[in-house]
Design a protein around this motif. Sequence first.
Motif, PDB file in Angstrom:
ATOM      1  N   MET A  13       0.855  -1.106  -0.143  1.00  0.00           N
ATOM      2  CA  MET A  13       0.063  -0.107  -0.040  1.00  0.00           C
ATOM      3  C   MET A  13       0.841   1.141  -0.103  1.00  0.00           C
ATOM      4  O   MET A  13       0.513   2.231  -0.262  1.00  0.00           O
TER       5      MET A  13
ATOM      6  N   ALA B  45      -5.505   3.256   6.077  1.00  0.00           N
ATOM      7  CA  ALA B  45      -6.171   1.951   6.307  1.00  0.00           C
ATOM      8  C   ALA B  45      -6.022   1.816   7.587  1.00  0.00           C
ATOM      9  O   ALA B  45      -7.224   1.548   8.464  1.00  0.00           O
TER      10      ALA B  45
ATOM     11  N   TRP C 157      -8.284  -2.805  -0.650  1.00  0.00           N
ATOM     12  CA  TRP C 157      -8.699  -2.080   0.649  1.00  0.00           C
ATOM     13  C   TRP C 157      -9.309  -3.180   1.673  1.00  0.00           C
ATOM     14  O   TRP C 157      -9.168  -3.194   2.747  1.00  0.00           O
TER      15      TRP C 157
ATOM     16  N   TYR D 168     -13.173  -4.144  -1.568  1.00  0.00           N
ATOM     17  CA  TYR D 168     -13.498  -3.020  -1.086  1.00  0.00           C
ATOM     18  C   TYR D 168     -14.017  -2.847   0.506  1.00  0.00           C
ATOM     19  O   TYR D 168     -13.956  -2.019   1.126  1.00  0.00           O
TER      20      TYR D 168
END
Length: 478
Positions: A58, A66, A203, A433
């Motif tokens: 990421m 996150a 995610w 997601y």
Amino acid sequence: MVAKSFDNEVVDHRLEVVGVNPIPNSARTMSSNKILIFWAMASASALTPIVGLLLYNMGIPFATIAIIVALLIGVIPAGLIAEMGRQIPVPSLVVSRKTFGFMTSGAYSLIFTFLNLGFFGLNDTVGALIISGLTHSNIIIWYIVMGAIQVILVLFGAKWLEYFFRYSAPVLIVSYIILAYFLLTTFPINFSLLMHPIGPFTWGSALNFLLGFSILAWSYKISTQTRFAYPYSGNDSKGKRLRYFISSPIGIMIPVLLMGLIGLVGNSVAKGGWNIATLSFPGLHGLFGIVVFIAALGVSLAIIHTNAMNLYPATADLLAALQPAFKKKPNEKLAQPIATVLLGTGGIILAIAGILAHISTFIDDLASIIFPFTFILIFDWFVHLRYTTKISDYYDIPKTIFMNLRVDALVPAIIGTIIAMFGLGPYDFIFNYFPQALFGSLIGLGIYVAVYYGYSVKHVNSNESFSEKVNYSEFEIE
């Protein structure tokens, strides 16, 4: 109310023996600041930087986002469980006896016991790796030594755990600062690379891991410690309530953010570099080498912090399941110390067996089981139990099968767990997601809410305030 069936002696011969009985008011003295430090130190494991490894693709900005999103998702459930411990000084798995049934809650308690032992094994492994690497000695020795230290600390109970966490916190913080400094100054780090995504990620899976590794996995344990906090009062100011509400979740997530980012940077310089306490710093000799060595030893404190709060709730979980076997028997005081030693031994065995190699699968399975249970318990507590139950209600074994096996709560929890664990088949793209374990939990909770309002006779008048419904004398266990 003084319940004669309770042994409310917290400590006997310096060992904590209260088990899962209510905590007397005389022992409920933890402030919100102490709770924040307690949970920050419990969360600040030497394993925590592995967040940087698992979020590495990421990059720093998205990994930070996150972690913050995970905090926002978990702050309300964690805060409510914290308040539960203040309002009624018993572990959440005792409260769950009214939601899921005495027998079903006992089964969950056994499951959570083994899940906590899994976390114990994970952390014991990392601690042994650090000390074994520093001393170039047999790692098996350190599995046992590190585990034994944690068992001894937990035997003395929550009061001494809080002391240890509070006074060793500066050592841990300074140790990580030293290692982070040498990491940044010794290795050439390409921050321009780390400021962008480095590889593929979703995610949903990132948040699923974070929630299962930290805030929602810890949530049901929070009341095990906040039952030692100052008792809830209807006269508490809003500021005081807010501080107690957020101290646990904030404490849990601060180390995840800071140590996760350190682990991410460390992972960019070497394989296994997320565990900076095991990094070999080239060119550091003499005094600097000694400083790094001592700092790495200081980081090993993090293992003791975290594993104490894996073993302590594991003991409470096991006692919640087995308490009926000790009811009204003089040897109940022996239950907590014996359970602590046996469970600590089990955690050491899991470390030796190599549980670290299965961390990702373990975290996903843990989240799938714990999240639905926690969400349903919180809802039932918030809308019903806190208004209608006395402390003694949680310890009276029901005579009917329905109150021992509450299918109205168990079935939604099982459905939520199945979805959290196995997904939705052709619709699994949703989990790119949205975290899968959270999705399953919300489905399970939604089913329970529908059953509750559709068929339950427990519904209470939501217009009444908590202070009007509760007789606070019921909570005064002396």
